[in-house]
Write a protein that holds these residues in place. Structure first.
Motif: not given
Length: 273
Positions: A206-220, A223-233
């Motif tokens: 099991l690997v546990l991570a954060g950083h992405s904020h899940g995009g923080q704001v959902w847009l239809p 997908q809002v992404t962050n550096v090193l959180a583009k593949k897994y959000t």
């Protein structure tokens, strides 16, 4: 006449939506929190372990330390064996610190076995690097930085390792795993989720991570992404070798202090192994 009434109703509805969404995104959703339960089974599944994850609290003038009280209450209600924090305690330490209250809030979180944390990129910036380890240690968290430790859980050995931040730190998978010997289950903590691929083939469950904020704001349709959180959000992933990765969407906010359809999250892993 009917057409005019319909148009008026549509315009009124659009006006209400335009007014309500910003109020909800800036004032309401950031103050909510949801608990997600994730059952995970491995091997003969005779031993149980409850691991609770928090991430990206990012205390700031927009998310002050006193707001953690409700989070602490929810955490303690779950009676976790282990609490892990996957980085970004501060948003910008130079602008908002208040470490005394933060320490007390985090100290109030109770775990029967232990509490662990890793560094996030914001924990290095704004002077936070000089205080982060002290704050977490004072709140009874063990800060992992390319190291780890093995704990006994009802006769089975569980390794908890933590990678240094992958943006502003000096992460080393090899160094982290060098602290691991023969164990029954491995949990690895990293702030940025996309580096989870580096644990493929290392017999990590099991690997546990954060950083992405899940995009923080959902847009239809985007997908809002962050550096090193583009593949897994956000949420649960199964990596190439069967390793499970979970990306927590965090508690606080950064940059734009709003959330929309990405409610602050506490994740609870009910592990049997």
């Amino acid at each position: 006449m009917k057409t005019r009434k319909i148009i008026k109703k549509i315009l009124l509805l659009l006006f209400l939506i335009v007014v309500f969404i910003p109020i909800y995104a800036f004032k309401i959703e950031p103050r909510l929190s949801v608990v997600h339960h994730i059952p995970l089974s491995y091997g003969e599944a005779k031993t149980e372990l409850k691991v609770l994850q928090l991430s990206d609290i990012q205390v700031s003038e927009s998310y002050q330390a006193n707001r953690l009280t409700k989070i602490v209450d929810k955490v303690n209600q779950k009676k976790p064996d282990i609490i892990v924090f996957t980085g970004d305690l501060f948003d910008n330490y130079s602008q908002y610190a208040n470490e005394t209250e933060i320490i007390q809030q985090l100290k109030n979180m109770q775990a029967t076995i232990g509490k662990y944390a890793v560094w996030g990129n914001h924990d290095y910036g704004g002077g936070a690097a000089n205080i982060y380890r002290y704050v977490m240690n004072s709140a009874d968290f063990t800060v992992l930085q390319n190291d780890g430790e093995t704990i006994d859980v009802n006769g089975k050995q569980v390794f908890i390792g933590g990678l240094d931040d992958s943006l502003l730190g000096n992460p080393s998978v090899d160094a982290t795993l060098s602290y691991r010997s023969q164990v029954d289950y491995s949990i690895l903590l990293t702030h940025e989720p996309d580096v989870a691929d580096d644990f493929i083939g290392t017999d990590t469950q099991l690997v546990l991570a954060g950083h992405s904020h899940g995009g923080q704001v959902w847009l239809p349709f985007y997908q809002v992404t962050n550096v090193l959180a583009k593949k897994y959000t956000r949420g649960l992933y199964t990596l190439a070798d069967g390793t499970k990765l979970y990306v927590n969407t965090g508690i606080g906010t950064t940059s734009v202090h709003a959330r929309f359809v990405v409610i602050p999250e506490i994740s609870v892993f009910e592990i049997t192994f």
